[in-house]
Write a protein that holds these residues in place. Structure first.
Motif, mmCIF file in Angstrom:
data_model
loop_
_atom_site.group_PDB
_atom_site.id
_atom_site.type_symbol
_atom_site.label_atom_id
_atom_site.label_comp_id
_atom_site.label_asym_id
_atom_site.label_seq_id
_atom_site.Cartn_x
_atom_site.Cartn_y
_atom_site.Cartn_z
ATOM 1 N N GLU A 62 0.849 -1.195 0.000
ATOM 2 C CA GLU A 62 0.000 0.000 0.000
ATOM 3 C C GLU A 62 0.881 1.239 0.000
ATOM 4 O O GLU A 62 1.888 1.299 0.720
ATOM 5 C CB GLU A 62 -0.906 0.014 1.238
ATOM 6 C CG GLU A 62 -1.880 -1.153 1.293
ATOM 7 C CD GLU A 62 -2.655 -1.168 2.594
ATOM 8 O OE1 GLU A 62 -2.192 -0.494 3.561
ATOM 9 O OE2 GLU A 62 -3.703 -1.827 2.675
ATOM 10 N N LYS A 79 -5.265 4.243 -7.657
ATOM 11 C CA LYS A 79 -4.581 2.951 -7.619
ATOM 12 C C LYS A 79 -3.366 2.980 -8.540
ATOM 13 O O LYS A 79 -3.283 3.792 -9.463
ATOM 14 C CB LYS A 79 -5.521 1.817 -8.034
ATOM 15 C CG LYS A 79 -6.601 1.516 -7.003
ATOM 16 C CD LYS A 79 -7.482 0.385 -7.470
ATOM 17 C CE LYS A 79 -8.483 -0.015 -6.392
ATOM 18 N NZ LYS A 79 -9.361 1.080 -6.001
ATOM 19 N N ARG A 137 -2.862 0.019 -3.829
ATOM 20 C CA ARG A 137 -3.832 1.079 -3.539
ATOM 21 C C ARG A 137 -3.173 2.189 -2.719
ATOM 22 O O ARG A 137 -2.124 1.990 -2.083
ATOM 23 C CB ARG A 137 -5.036 0.515 -2.792
ATOM 24 C CG ARG A 137 -4.728 -0.063 -1.430
ATOM 25 C CD ARG A 137 -6.010 -0.445 -0.729
ATOM 26 N NE ARG A 137 -5.731 -0.939 0.628
ATOM 27 C CZ ARG A 137 -6.678 -1.084 1.536
ATOM 28 N NH1 ARG A 137 -7.941 -0.812 1.228
ATOM 29 N NH2 ARG A 137 -6.363 -1.525 2.740
#
Length: 239
Positions: A13, A86, A122
């Motif tokens: 992430e 994203k 993400r």
């Protein structure tokens, strides 16, 4: 960590400590666990918002590569601090000795004969770190607040002692001046008393001589002697 056949990606992430009107960055660590040259390419759903350096490159066999993702300064915060952006990281085996200049978009085409690995990442907004609280001078020196209060109390006590000593010096100076003035007045008084005694003695002597010679003392001289005696007596009373 995402572990594919070609690259290991860390983290999974992209975390940005969100702050308005401030450019923020985070990094990706790409590890090549094979004996091949591995080419990579980074894509995003919002290319105007992010800058990736490098967005394409080659990771040498059994080595790592660091990728920096920069988010441009934002004027408004997203609702509930949620981000829908994203990233997609593609990797493929490159020819031996390949460099970033040899990488083209064609080798990442899934319709080609190349095996393309893809990893989706993400974006997450996290709270920005709070600025450090102001540190007192006493705390900077490793002292506790109580110690600093004690220091202030000691400082006030020292100031009080200094003021007391100053007042004592002033009082002593005034006392010395008063003693000096008293001594001077006493000397003047004693001198006036002695002069008065001399005049009295001279006056008595003149009277005796006048009686012996049956003569008279000049009236003016007597008056002058009397005035001097009166003045001396006045001086003695005032001192």
């Amino acid at each position: 960590m995402s572990t594919g056949e070609l690259l290991s990606i860390e983290p999974q992430e992209l975390q940005f400590p969100f702050e308005l009107r401030k450019q923020i960055s985070c990094s990706l660590n790409l590890s090549n666990k094979t004996d091949n040259y591995v080419a990579f390419k980074v894509k995003t759903t919002n290319p105007k918002k992010y800058c990736v350096r490098p967005n394409t490159g080659v990771v040498l066999p059994r080595s790592t590569c660091n990728v920096i993702v920069i988010m441009q300064a934002q004027k408004e915060a997203p609702p509930d601090m949620q981000c829908k952006d994203k990233f997609l990281l593609q990797s493929v085996v490159a020819s031996p000795g390949a460099t970033a200049k040899d990488i083209t978009s064609e080798i990442f085409n899934k319709e080609s004969e190349h095996h393309v690995e893809e990893c989706k990442l993400r974006v997450i907004y996290v709270a920005a770190p709070r600025p450090p609280s102001p540190v007192r001078e006493g705390s900077e020196e490793g002292l506790s607040p109580r110690a600093s209060v004690s220091d202030n109390g000691s400082l006030n006590a020292a100031e009080s002692v200094s003021r007391t000593r100053l007042e004592q010096h002033k009082h002593q100076d005034n006392s010395d001046d008063a003693k000096s003035l008293t001594f001077k007045l006493t000397e003047e008084k004693n001198s006036a008393i002695q002069q008065n005694k001399r005049l009295q003695q001279e006056l008595d002597l003149l009277r005796r001589e006048a009686k012996r010679g049956n003569g008279g003392i000049p009236f003016i001289y007597v008056i002058l002697v009397g005035l001097v005696g009166i003045i001396l007596g006045y001086i003695l009373k005032t001192t």
